[in-house]
Design a protein around this motif. Structure first.
Motif, PDB file in Angstrom:
ATOM      1  N   ASP A   9      29.467  25.965   7.521  1.00  0.00           N
ATOM      2  CA  ASP A   9      30.058  27.094   6.781  1.00  0.00           C
ATOM      3  C   ASP A   9      29.326  28.431   6.918  1.00  0.00           C
ATOM      4  O   ASP A   9      29.243  29.187   5.939  1.00  0.00           O
ATOM      5  N   ASP A  47      34.550  26.218   5.812  1.00  0.00           N
ATOM      6  CA  ASP A  47      35.162  26.153   4.492  1.00  0.00           C
ATOM      7  C   ASP A  47      36.523  26.821   4.641  1.00  0.00           C
ATOM      8  O   ASP A  47      36.609  27.936   5.165  1.00  0.00           O
ATOM      9  N   CYS A  67      37.131  32.464   2.019  1.00  0.00           N
ATOM     10  CA  CYS A  67      37.396  31.647   3.208  1.00  0.00           C
ATOM     11  C   CYS A  67      38.867  31.253   3.333  1.00  0.00           C
ATOM     12  O   CYS A  67      39.199  30.115   3.671  1.00  0.00           O
ATOM     13  N   CYS A 123      27.431  22.601   0.117  1.00  0.00           N
ATOM     14  CA  CYS A 123      28.106  22.047   1.292  1.00  0.00           C
ATOM     15  C   CYS A 123      27.154  21.419   2.301  1.00  0.00           C
ATOM     16  O   CYS A 123      27.471  20.381   2.882  1.00  0.00           O
TER      17      CYS A 123
END
Length: 170
Positions: A9, A47, A67, A123
């Motif tokens: 990400d 993402d 995103c 994440c």
């Protein structure tokens, strides 16, 4: 390949967009250096959210649009384009971790899986835990200078938990 580098990400919205933070900008050169020197499979996660984001569980807990698929914030900085073109796989994920990534890892025979990116305690952490379970005998490495969080305490806690799992933090 026996090795994979997973860049989690590293997208514009986390760098200087709606969820941007200073530390995210500061790790760009470290990630680019890893990409330049890495000899193995390059894998990226993105993402990815859609128009219904605010109705999702994540959107209700983090009601900041980010995103959105195909937006500028969804993209990575242009310096990454040449590496994205070389990627073995790119995973769009609508949650913190990607089950598709975990299933892909399970099908490979990676001896070493390296991670970097954003956000370290969310994440990055979530995808490492899935990789840990998908590749039972692989060495898992987290590049701490190429990952970042907006919360130092949560990042430190995540690193401690990952060390307890046997993840090598370099």
């Amino acid at each position: 390949m026996e090795k994979a580098l997973i860049i989690v990400d590293y997208q514009n919205d986390f760098i200087d967009g709606s969820l941007g933070f200073e530390k995210a900008r500061l790790i760009k050169d470290d990630i680019l250096l890893l990409l330049k020197e890495f000899d193995g499979d390059l894998i990226f996660t993105l993402d990815t959210h859609y128009t219904n984001y605010l109705e999702t569980r994540e959107g209700k807990n983090l009601p900041i649009l980010h995103c959105q698929d195909k937006s500028h914030g969804h993209k990575m900085p242009s310096e990454f384009d040449k590496y994205i073109e070389k990627a073995k796989k790119i995973f769009k994920k609508q949650s913190f971790a990607s089950l598709e990534l975990a299933n892909f890892i399970r099908e490979q025979n990676y001896k070493q899986i390296e991670f970097c990116g954003l956000v370290s305690h969310i994440c990055v952490f979530s995808n490492i835990i899935l990789a840990f379970n998908a590749a039972l005998n692989a060495e898992i490495i987290l590049h701490s200078k190429a990952t970042a969080s907006h919360d130092d305490e949560l990042e430190e806690a995540a690193f401690k938990i990952l060390k307890a799992y046997g993840v090598k933090i370099v």
